[in-house]
Design an enzyme around this catalytic site. Structure first.
Site, PDB file in Angstrom:
ATOM      1  N   GLY A 177      40.452  44.122  41.756  1.00  0.00           N
ATOM      2  CA  GLY A 177      40.434  42.833  41.065  1.00  0.00           C
ATOM      3  C   GLY A 177      41.748  42.409  40.440  1.00  0.00           C
ATOM      4  O   GLY A 177      41.758  41.704  39.438  1.00  0.00           O
ATOM      5  N   SER A 178      42.868  42.791  41.075  1.00  0.00           N
ATOM      6  CA  SER A 178      44.141  42.325  40.501  1.00  0.00           C
ATOM      7  C   SER A 178      44.226  40.799  40.583  1.00  0.00           C
ATOM      8  O   SER A 178      44.744  40.151  39.669  1.00  0.00           O
ATOM      9  CB  SER A 178      45.340  42.976  41.190  1.00  0.00           C
ATOM     10  N   ILE A 202      29.926  35.828  53.777  1.00  0.00           N
ATOM     11  CA  ILE A 202      29.170  34.776  53.089  1.00  0.00           C
ATOM     12  C   ILE A 202      28.205  34.152  54.105  1.00  0.00           C
ATOM     13  O   ILE A 202      28.632  33.637  55.142  1.00  0.00           O
ATOM     14  CB  ILE A 202      30.124  33.690  52.520  1.00  0.00           C
ATOM     15  N   ASN A 231      39.036  31.362  50.263  1.00  0.00           N
ATOM     16  CA  ASN A 231      39.311  32.790  50.370  1.00  0.00           C
ATOM     17  C   ASN A 231      40.815  33.037  50.401  1.00  0.00           C
ATOM     18  O   ASN A 231      41.587  32.177  50.820  1.00  0.00           O
ATOM     19  CB  ASN A 231      38.671  33.327  51.667  1.00  0.00           C
ATOM     20  N   HIS A 241      43.535  35.638  52.023  1.00  0.00           N
ATOM     21  CA  HIS A 241      43.675  36.680  53.050  1.00  0.00           C
ATOM     22  C   HIS A 241      45.124  37.178  53.071  1.00  0.00           C
ATOM     23  O   HIS A 241      46.057  36.376  53.055  1.00  0.00           O
ATOM     24  CB  HIS A 241      43.287  36.130  54.434  1.00  0.00           C
ATOM     25  N   GLU A 300      50.653  37.091  46.078  1.00  0.00           N
ATOM     26  CA  GLU A 300      49.334  36.707  45.548  1.00  0.00           C
ATOM     27  C   GLU A 300      49.435  36.323  44.077  1.00  0.00           C
ATOM     28  O   GLU A 300      48.875  35.318  43.643  1.00  0.00           O
ATOM     29  CB  GLU A 300      48.340  37.860  45.744  1.00  0.00           C
TER      30      GLU A 300
HETATM   31  C1  GRF Z   1      43.884  41.012  48.264  1.00  0.00           C
HETATM   32  O1  GRF Z   1      44.999  41.567  48.883  1.00  0.00           O
HETATM   33  C2  GRF Z   1      43.400  39.804  49.029  1.00  0.00           C
HETATM   34  O2  GRF Z   1      44.385  39.234  49.819  1.00  0.00           O
HETATM   35  C3  GRF Z   1      42.313  40.359  49.892  1.00  0.00           C
HETATM   36  O3  GRF Z   1      41.768  41.427  49.160  1.00  0.00           O
HETATM   37  C4  GRF Z   1      42.727  41.959  48.256  1.00  0.00           C
HETATM   38  C5  GRF Z   1      42.073  42.102  46.924  1.00  0.00           C
HETATM   39  O4  GRF Z   1      42.885  42.796  46.017  1.00  0.00           O
HETATM   40  N1  GRF Z   1      41.387  39.337  50.293  1.00  0.00           N
HETATM   41  P1  GRF Z   1      42.494  42.847  44.500  1.00  0.00           P
HETATM   42  O5  GRF Z   1      41.106  43.472  44.390  1.00  0.00           O
HETATM   43  O6  GRF Z   1      42.517  41.463  43.961  1.00  0.00           O
HETATM   44  O7  GRF Z   1      43.522  43.725  43.844  1.00  0.00           O
END
Ligand code: GRF
Length: 189
Positions: free
Chosen positions: A11-12, A87, A101, A103, A173
């Site tokens: 969940g970063s 989903i 989403n 990715h 991200e």
């Molecule tokens: C992320 O790298 C995102 O791109 C993918 O899943 C990962 C989740 O990472 N869909 P986190 O749990 O948010 O650290």
């Protein structure tokens, strides 16, 4: 504008999004949903007094109770941030154009079933790509095939490892996912 975050893992991104919108008066993160009761995402929610919901595969595919919860919380946008279950179509129909989403590759490259986390980075490395990146897209009934909202790139050198690629992706991200959500809301709602 109330948002629900769906996540299965550490969940970063959930943490980044919660932190980013903390002081926002109109955009609120009101619910974190996970299929994994020990997900770090739920801890971030708890630490920020955000309502948490744990679901299983069956209740997701049935969708009724999940949709009820989303309606009860007036959720207008569902953000998948590392959510690993598919989903169901029923859910998508009820939230048409309102599920997005994240990715960790430049779709359509390296998407589809089983393509998550290090599986993606390993495939990128083995294909000798000169760049990778992140894609933020709408969710449709096929994994990673919905309309692309935004993509951000990073260059890859010849010395990359799975870990170095993962770090570059995490940085993208953090920098771009929350702000892209904000831009999307300001543009379309
Ligand atoms: C992320 O790298 C995102 O791109 C993918 O899943 C990962 C989740 O990472 N869909 P986190 O749990 O948010 O650290």
């Amino acid at each position: 504008m109330n948002i629900a975050l769906f996540a299965s893992g550490t969940g970063s991104n959930v943490k980044n999004i919660i932190d980013f919108f903390k002081k926002n008066k109109t955009i609120n993160i009101v619910l974190v949903v996970s299929n994994n009761s020990s997900a770090g995402a739920l801890i971030h929610a708890k630490n920020n007094n955000i309502h948490q919901l744990v679901i299983d595969k069956e209740s997701l595919s049935d969708t009724k109770s999940v949709l009820e919860k989303l309606r009860e919380k007036n959720i207008e946008l569902v953000v998948l941030a590392g959510f690993l279950l598919k989903i169901p179509e029923k859910f998508i129909t009820n939230y048409k154009g309102k599920i997005i989403n994240l990715h960790p590759s430049l779709l359509p490259k390296f998407g589809g079933k089983g393509m998550y986390g290090n599986n993606v980075h390993k495939a990128v490395l083995e294909s000798n790509e000169t760049k990778t990146g992140i894609t933020i897209h709408y969710v449709n009934k096929n994994y990673d095939e919905g309309t692309i909202i935004k993509q951000y790139e990073t260059k890859l050198s010849k010395k990359e490892t799975i870990e170095s690629i993962a770090l570059k992706i995490k940085n993208l991200e953090k920098l771009y996912f929350p702000v892209t959500i904000e831009e999307l809301i300001l543009k379309s709602y």
